[in-house]
Design a protein around this motif. Structure first.
Motif, mmCIF file in Angstrom:
data_model
loop_
_atom_site.group_PDB
_atom_site.id
_atom_site.type_symbol
_atom_site.label_atom_id
_atom_site.label_comp_id
_atom_site.label_asym_id
_atom_site.label_seq_id
_atom_site.Cartn_x
_atom_site.Cartn_y
_atom_site.Cartn_z
ATOM 1 N N ALA A 29 0.818 -1.214 0.000
ATOM 2 C CA ALA A 29 0.000 0.000 0.000
ATOM 3 C C ALA A 29 0.852 1.265 0.000
ATOM 4 N N ASP A 30 2.016 1.226 0.641
ATOM 5 C CA ASP A 30 2.882 2.406 0.725
ATOM 6 C C ASP A 30 3.973 2.431 -0.334
ATOM 7 N N LEU A 46 -1.832 -4.507 1.078
ATOM 8 C CA LEU A 46 -1.514 -4.522 -0.343
ATOM 9 C C LEU A 46 -2.523 -3.687 -1.115
ATOM 10 N N ARG A 47 -2.070 -3.111 -2.210
ATOM 11 C CA ARG A 47 -2.950 -2.398 -3.126
ATOM 12 C C ARG A 47 -3.112 -3.263 -4.375
ATOM 13 N N PRO A 48 -4.072 -2.965 -5.224
ATOM 14 C CA PRO A 48 -4.172 -3.714 -6.474
ATOM 15 C C PRO A 48 -2.890 -3.566 -7.283
ATOM 16 N N GLY A 49 -2.441 -4.678 -7.846
ATOM 17 C CA GLY A 49 -1.232 -4.618 -8.650
ATOM 18 C C GLY A 49 -0.723 -5.985 -9.024
ATOM 19 N N VAL A 50 0.487 -5.991 -9.536
ATOM 20 C CA VAL A 50 1.131 -7.220 -10.009
ATOM 21 C C VAL A 50 2.137 -7.675 -8.963
ATOM 22 N N LEU A 51 1.971 -8.886 -8.494
ATOM 23 C CA LEU A 51 2.898 -9.515 -7.554
ATOM 24 C C LEU A 51 3.795 -10.433 -8.384
ATOM 25 N N ARG A 52 5.103 -10.247 -8.292
ATOM 26 C CA ARG A 52 6.048 -11.032 -9.099
ATOM 27 C C ARG A 52 6.909 -11.907 -8.202
ATOM 28 N N ALA A 71 0.301 -8.965 3.302
ATOM 29 C CA ALA A 71 1.494 -9.794 3.160
ATOM 30 C C ALA A 71 2.149 -9.888 4.525
ATOM 31 N N ASP A 72 2.508 -11.103 4.908
ATOM 32 C CA ASP A 72 3.202 -11.364 6.169
ATOM 33 C C ASP A 72 4.583 -11.894 5.815
ATOM 34 N N VAL A 73 5.592 -11.062 6.062
ATOM 35 C CA VAL A 73 6.975 -11.438 5.785
ATOM 36 C C VAL A 73 7.614 -11.800 7.115
ATOM 37 N N ALA A 74 8.099 -13.030 7.219
ATOM 38 C CA ALA A 74 8.691 -13.498 8.476
ATOM 39 C C ALA A 74 9.938 -14.309 8.173
ATOM 40 N N GLY A 75 11.045 -13.602 7.926
ATOM 41 C CA GLY A 75 12.331 -14.264 7.706
ATOM 42 C C GLY A 75 12.312 -15.226 6.543
ATOM 43 N N PRO A 76 12.257 -16.518 6.821
ATOM 44 C CA PRO A 76 12.367 -17.485 5.730
ATOM 45 C C PRO A 76 11.057 -17.757 5.004
ATOM 46 N N ALA A 77 10.006 -16.976 5.276
ATOM 47 C CA ALA A 77 8.719 -17.243 4.637
ATOM 48 C C ALA A 77 7.957 -15.952 4.396
ATOM 49 N N ALA A 122 -9.163 7.757 -1.615
ATOM 50 C CA ALA A 122 -8.860 6.325 -1.685
ATOM 51 C C ALA A 122 -9.533 5.693 -2.895
ATOM 52 N N ALA A 123 -10.751 6.122 -3.211
ATOM 53 C CA ALA A 123 -11.459 5.585 -4.374
ATOM 54 C C ALA A 123 -10.754 5.982 -5.666
ATOM 55 N N ALA A 124 -10.262 7.224 -5.723
ATOM 56 C CA ALA A 124 -9.523 7.678 -6.908
ATOM 57 C C ALA A 124 -8.216 6.904 -7.051
ATOM 58 N N LYS A 125 -7.537 6.645 -5.936
ATOM 59 C CA LYS A 125 -6.289 5.880 -5.971
ATOM 60 C C LYS A 125 -6.540 4.450 -6.428
ATOM 61 N N LEU A 126 -7.652 3.854 -6.000
ATOM 62 C CA LEU A 126 -7.994 2.498 -6.423
ATOM 63 C C LEU A 126 -8.140 2.433 -7.940
ATOM 64 N N VAL A 127 -8.837 3.404 -8.514
ATOM 65 C CA VAL A 127 -8.994 3.446 -9.978
ATOM 66 C C VAL A 127 -7.620 3.545 -10.643
ATOM 67 N N ALA A 128 -6.770 4.425 -10.154
ATOM 68 C CA ALA A 128 -5.438 4.610 -10.734
ATOM 69 C C ALA A 128 -4.592 3.347 -10.607
#
Length: 139
Positions: A29-30, A46-52, A71-77, A122-128
């Motif tokens: 999101a940031d 997370l915001r709408p987008g492409v996760l690679r 998203a939960d980032v915890a060291g090895p996972a 927030a609604a305008a950002k979602l569209v963008a």
């Protein structure tokens, strides 16, 4: 050789991925971020987008479209809990146009309401964000 980490992507409908990877590029999101093995622990929206995903067993980059989530980032996972998600190969212009149309309708409803309506930005950002994801996935 880069250290691998466990990556899991789930949505309410299905588990889309569970594999050892080198890195995951996340549309947080940031701002976009890349998580790798031994990343500092964090939880982010997370915001709408492409996760690679880089370095999966196939060796090729794998991409997914997500509409938001956590998203939960915890060291090895890393675990991504997506509101909606699909492999990039399943995304069509019609699918993206449907998401964009819904977001625009919600934005227009807020815009036409009382001045200072909460959530208008927030609604305008979602569209963008959805328009950007469409340009990355289907041109």
């Amino acid at each position: 050789m880069a250290a691998k980490m466990q990556f899991d992507l789930v949505s309410p409908e299905r588990r889309l991925a569970s594999m050892a990877v080198d890195a995951v590029q996340i549309p947080a999101a940031d701002g976009d971020m890349t998580a790798m093995a031994d990343h500092a622990p964090l939880i982010t929206t997370l915001r709408p987008g492409v996760l690679r995903v880089d370095g999966a067993e196939s060796g090729a980059e794998t991409a997914y479209f997500i509409t938001g989530g956590f998203a939960d980032v915890a060291g090895p996972a890393i675990t991504v809990l997506a509101e909606q998600a699909m492999p990039a190969s399943e995304v069509t212009a019609d699918v993206m146009d449907g998401f964009i149309s819904q977001a625009r309708a919600a934005h227009d409803k807020l815009r036409d309401g009382d001045a200072g309506q909460p959530g208008l930005d927030a609604a305008a950002k979602l569209v963008a964000d959805l328009e950007m994801a469409k340009s990355q996935l289907v041109g």
